[in-house]
Design a protein around this motif. Structure first.
Motif, PDB file in Angstrom:
ATOM      1  N   GLU A 103       0.831  -1.205   0.000  1.00  0.00           N
ATOM      2  CA  GLU A 103       0.000   0.000   0.000  1.00  0.00           C
ATOM      3  C   GLU A 103       0.866   1.255   0.000  1.00  0.00           C
ATOM      4  O   GLU A 103       1.763   1.403   0.822  1.00  0.00           O
ATOM      5  CB  GLU A 103      -0.876  -0.005   1.255  1.00  0.00           C
ATOM      6  CG  GLU A 103      -1.661   1.254   1.462  1.00  0.00           C
ATOM      7  CD  GLU A 103      -2.297   1.335   2.843  1.00  0.00           C
ATOM      8  OE1 GLU A 103      -2.917   2.368   3.109  1.00  0.00           O
ATOM      9  OE2 GLU A 103      -2.154   0.397   3.646  1.00  0.00           O
ATOM     10  N   ARG A 104       0.575   2.168  -0.922  1.00  0.00           N
ATOM     11  CA  ARG A 104       1.287   3.457  -0.955  1.00  0.00           C
ATOM     12  C   ARG A 104       0.580   4.430  -0.031  1.00  0.00           C
ATOM     13  O   ARG A 104      -0.618   4.630  -0.142  1.00  0.00           O
ATOM     14  CB  ARG A 104       1.341   4.010  -2.371  1.00  0.00           C
ATOM     15  CG  ARG A 104       2.251   3.153  -3.226  1.00  0.00           C
ATOM     16  CD  ARG A 104       2.815   3.827  -4.407  1.00  0.00           C
ATOM     17  NE  ARG A 104       3.615   5.003  -4.097  1.00  0.00           N
ATOM     18  CZ  ARG A 104       3.898   5.927  -4.998  1.00  0.00           C
ATOM     19  NH1 ARG A 104       3.453   5.818  -6.225  1.00  0.00           N
ATOM     20  NH2 ARG A 104       4.630   6.961  -4.673  1.00  0.00           N
ATOM     21  N   ARG A 105       1.363   5.028   0.874  1.00  0.00           N
ATOM     22  CA  ARG A 105       0.793   5.992   1.813  1.00  0.00           C
ATOM     23  C   ARG A 105       1.279   7.409   1.552  1.00  0.00           C
ATOM     24  O   ARG A 105       0.613   8.362   1.920  1.00  0.00           O
ATOM     25  CB  ARG A 105       1.125   5.583   3.245  1.00  0.00           C
ATOM     26  CG  ARG A 105       0.468   4.278   3.638  1.00  0.00           C
ATOM     27  CD  ARG A 105       0.692   3.955   5.074  1.00  0.00           C
ATOM     28  NE  ARG A 105       0.001   2.721   5.440  1.00  0.00           N
ATOM     29  CZ  ARG A 105       0.130   2.114   6.589  1.00  0.00           C
ATOM     30  NH1 ARG A 105       0.920   2.627   7.514  1.00  0.00           N
ATOM     31  NH2 ARG A 105      -0.514   1.013   6.824  1.00  0.00           N
ATOM     32  N   ILE A 106       2.448   7.546   0.959  1.00  0.00           N
ATOM     33  CA  ILE A 106       3.000   8.863   0.648  1.00  0.00           C
ATOM     34  C   ILE A 106       3.186   8.942  -0.865  1.00  0.00           C
ATOM     35  O   ILE A 106       3.986   8.197  -1.430  1.00  0.00           O
ATOM     36  CB  ILE A 106       4.344   9.088   1.374  1.00  0.00           C
ATOM     37  CG1 ILE A 106       4.136   9.033   2.882  1.00  0.00           C
ATOM     38  CG2 ILE A 106       4.970  10.408   0.943  1.00  0.00           C
ATOM     39  CD1 ILE A 106       5.422   9.085   3.683  1.00  0.00           C
ATOM     40  N   ILE A 107       2.432   9.827  -1.498  1.00  0.00           N
ATOM     41  CA  ILE A 107       2.525   9.978  -2.950  1.00  0.00           C
ATOM     42  C   ILE A 107       2.711  11.469  -3.264  1.00  0.00           C
ATOM     43  O   ILE A 107       1.737  12.194  -3.456  1.00  0.00           O
ATOM     44  CB  ILE A 107       1.278   9.410  -3.666  1.00  0.00           C
ATOM     45  CG1 ILE A 107       1.019   7.963  -3.229  1.00  0.00           C
ATOM     46  CG2 ILE A 107       1.459   9.496  -5.179  1.00  0.00           C
ATOM     47  CD1 ILE A 107      -0.258   7.367  -3.755  1.00  0.00           C
ATOM     48  N   PRO A 108       3.961  11.920  -3.296  1.00  0.00           N
ATOM     49  CA  PRO A 108       4.210  13.328  -3.615  1.00  0.00           C
ATOM     50  C   PRO A 108       3.833  13.622  -5.072  1.00  0.00           C
ATOM     51  O   PRO A 108       3.741  12.716  -5.896  1.00  0.00           O
ATOM     52  CB  PRO A 108       5.717  13.482  -3.427  1.00  0.00           C
ATOM     53  CG  PRO A 108       6.189  12.226  -2.782  1.00  0.00           C
ATOM     54  CD  PRO A 108       5.172  11.179  -3.032  1.00  0.00           C
ATOM     55  N   GLN A 109       3.641  14.896  -5.383  1.00  0.00           N
ATOM     56  CA  GLN A 109       3.313  15.271  -6.761  1.00  0.00           C
ATOM     57  C   GLN A 109       4.475  14.984  -7.696  1.00  0.00           C
ATOM     58  O   GLN A 109       4.285  14.499  -8.800  1.00  0.00           O
ATOM     59  CB  GLN A 109       2.933  16.745  -6.836  1.00  0.00           C
ATOM     60  CG  GLN A 109       1.575  17.026  -6.260  1.00  0.00           C
ATOM     61  CD  GLN A 109       1.190  18.480  -6.433  1.00  0.00           C
ATOM     62  OE1 GLN A 109       2.042  19.357  -6.510  1.00  0.00           O
ATOM     63  NE2 GLN A 109      -0.100  18.733  -6.494  1.00  0.00           N
ATOM     64  N   ARG A 110       5.694  15.319  -7.273  1.00  0.00           N
ATOM     65  CA  ARG A 110       6.899  15.065  -8.075  1.00  0.00           C
ATOM     66  C   ARG A 110       7.923  14.384  -7.182  1.00  0.00           C
ATOM     67  O   ARG A 110       8.161  14.829  -6.061  1.00  0.00           O
ATOM     68  CB  ARG A 110       7.459  16.383  -8.612  1.00  0.00           C
ATOM     69  CG  ARG A 110       6.530  17.014  -9.627  1.00  0.00           C
ATOM     70  CD  ARG A 110       7.039  18.314 -10.186  1.00  0.00           C
ATOM     71  NE  ARG A 110       8.477  18.491 -10.070  1.00  0.00           N
ATOM     72  CZ  ARG A 110       9.080  19.662 -10.060  1.00  0.00           C
ATOM     73  NH1 ARG A 110       8.383  20.756 -10.151  1.00  0.00           N
ATOM     74  NH2 ARG A 110      10.384  19.756  -9.963  1.00  0.00           N
ATOM     75  N   TYR A 111       8.544  13.326  -7.710  1.00  0.00           N
ATOM     76  CA  TYR A 111       9.513  12.589  -6.911  1.00  0.00           C
ATOM     77  C   TYR A 111      10.438  11.774  -7.812  1.00  0.00           C
ATOM     78  O   TYR A 111      10.169  11.574  -8.987  1.00  0.00           O
ATOM     79  CB  TYR A 111       8.819  11.665  -5.910  1.00  0.00           C
ATOM     80  CG  TYR A 111       7.804  10.721  -6.523  1.00  0.00           C
ATOM     81  CD1 TYR A 111       8.160   9.452  -6.926  1.00  0.00           C
ATOM     82  CD2 TYR A 111       6.480  11.121  -6.684  1.00  0.00           C
ATOM     83  CE1 TYR A 111       7.238   8.592  -7.485  1.00  0.00           C
ATOM     84  CE2 TYR A 111       5.537  10.271  -7.239  1.00  0.00           C
ATOM     85  CZ  TYR A 111       5.927   9.006  -7.630  1.00  0.00           C
ATOM     86  OH  TYR A 111       4.998   8.158  -8.186  1.00  0.00           O
ATOM     87  N   ARG A 112      11.492  11.325  -7.206  1.00  0.00           N
ATOM     88  CA  ARG A 112      12.470  10.442  -7.863  1.00  0.00           C
ATOM     89  C   ARG A 112      12.369   9.091  -7.172  1.00  0.00           C
ATOM     90  O   ARG A 112      12.265   9.029  -5.943  1.00  0.00           O
ATOM     91  CB  ARG A 112      13.864  11.047  -7.657  1.00  0.00           C
ATOM     92  CG  ARG A 112      15.013  10.193  -8.126  1.00  0.00           C
ATOM     93  CD  ARG A 112      16.329  10.900  -7.792  1.00  0.00           C
ATOM     94  NE  ARG A 112      17.472  10.090  -8.147  1.00  0.00           N
ATOM     95  CZ  ARG A 112      18.699  10.351  -7.736  1.00  0.00           C
ATOM     96  NH1 ARG A 112      18.941  11.397  -6.962  1.00  0.00           N
ATOM     97  NH2 ARG A 112      19.697   9.576  -8.107  1.00  0.00           N
ATOM     98  N   THR A 113      12.379   8.000  -7.930  1.00  0.00           N
ATOM     99  CA  THR A 113      12.350   6.669  -7.332  1.00  0.00           C
ATOM    100  C   THR A 113      13.761   6.085  -7.355  1.00  0.00           C
ATOM    101  O   THR A 113      14.466   6.163  -8.361  1.00  0.00           O
ATOM    102  CB  THR A 113      11.373   5.730  -8.071  1.00  0.00           C
ATOM    103  OG1 THR A 113      11.653   5.760  -9.472  1.00  0.00           O
ATOM    104  CG2 THR A 113       9.936   6.148  -7.826  1.00  0.00           C
ATOM    105  N   VAL A 114      14.153   5.517  -6.205  1.00  0.00           N
ATOM    106  CA  VAL A 114      15.484   4.946  -6.055  1.00  0.00           C
ATOM    107  C   VAL A 114      15.385   3.608  -5.342  1.00  0.00           C
ATOM    108  O   VAL A 114      14.419   3.329  -4.632  1.00  0.00           O
ATOM    109  CB  VAL A 114      16.433   5.895  -5.274  1.00  0.00           C
ATOM    110  CG1 VAL A 114      16.741   7.154  -6.070  1.00  0.00           C
ATOM    111  CG2 VAL A 114      15.880   6.237  -3.914  1.00  0.00           C
ATOM    112  N   GLN A 115      16.411   2.806  -5.551  1.00  0.00           N
ATOM    113  CA  GLN A 115      16.517   1.517  -4.880  1.00  0.00           C
ATOM    114  C   GLN A 115      17.692   1.589  -3.919  1.00  0.00           C
ATOM    115  O   GLN A 115      18.767   2.094  -4.265  1.00  0.00           O
ATOM    116  CB  GLN A 115      16.738   0.406  -5.904  1.00  0.00           C
ATOM    117  CG  GLN A 115      16.768  -0.973  -5.294  1.00  0.00           C
ATOM    118  CD  GLN A 115      16.851  -2.057  -6.364  1.00  0.00           C
ATOM    119  OE1 GLN A 115      17.168  -1.795  -7.525  1.00  0.00           O
ATOM    120  NE2 GLN A 115      16.562  -3.282  -5.973  1.00  0.00           N
ATOM    121  N   LEU A 116      17.498   1.093  -2.715  1.00  0.00           N
ATOM    122  CA  LEU A 116      18.506   1.132  -1.660  1.00  0.00           C
ATOM    123  C   LEU A 116      19.179  -0.220  -1.502  1.00  0.00           C
ATOM    124  O   LEU A 116      18.500  -1.254  -1.496  1.00  0.00           O
ATOM    125  CB  LEU A 116      17.838   1.528  -0.333  1.00  0.00           C
ATOM    126  CG  LEU A 116      18.670   1.432   0.940  1.00  0.00           C
ATOM    127  CD1 LEU A 116      19.844   2.414   0.908  1.00  0.00           C
ATOM    128  CD2 LEU A 116      17.799   1.678   2.164  1.00  0.00           C
TER     129      LEU A 116
END
Length: 157
Positions: free
Chosen positions: A36-49
């Motif tokens: 479940e997604r709880r934080i969905i900003p209008q603009r963002y970058r997706t990264v893998q840790l």
């Protein structure tokens, strides 16, 4: 002289490679949608840790090691990264910390930007970070979805 140049170049390459080893850009479509997604900003970058690498870094600065710090490189929303020098920052009473050993908190500052201050944590729900600086404003890193510890969104306030 050429040997010295080669050696310095190799050291700088190793430092840069290490700095970028925790985070890598990932297409949002490559992230599993099973949470479940709880934080969905209008603009963002997706990264893998690289979770194991981050946990290894945190081992270097365990609470109780007064004065021990290490550098943590964090991604910025624009594709760049920022370096922070972090150290443990206990926010829970000792008894509560013993009860929840999987929750650790850290504070940091950027040696490259004296206005940048960081607060971050590692919990069973993943990594969370917030920092503020005159140059970059307020930046957040949060798990892409609740329960993910590997995928994150990086965004401005």
């Amino acid at each position: 002289m050429l040997k010295r140049f080669y050696y310095v170049s190799l050291v700088l390459f190793a430092v840069q490679a290490n700095a970028q080893s925790l985070w890598r850009d990932i297409a949002e479509t490559a992230i599993p949608e099973s949470f479940e997604r709880r934080i969905i900003p209008q603009r963002y970058r997706t990264v893998q840790l690289d979770v194991a690498a981050l946990q290894g870094l945190f081992q270097k600065v365990k609470e109780g090691n007064a004065g021990v710090s290490t550098d943590l490189y964090l991604p910025l929303p624009d594709g760049e990264q920022v370096r922070f020098r972090i150290e443990p920052s206990a926010v829970m009473a000792p008894g509560l910390q013993q009860r929840y050993p999987g929750i650790r908190t850290y504070s940091g500052y950027s040696p490259d930007d004296p206005t940048a201050l960081l607060k971050c944590d590692w919990t069973p729900w993943g990594f969370h970070a917030m920092w503020s600086s005159a140059h970059n404003g307020t930046v957040f890193i949060d798990p892409y979805a609740h329960g993910h510890t590997e995928y994150y969104v990086v965004y401005h306030k």
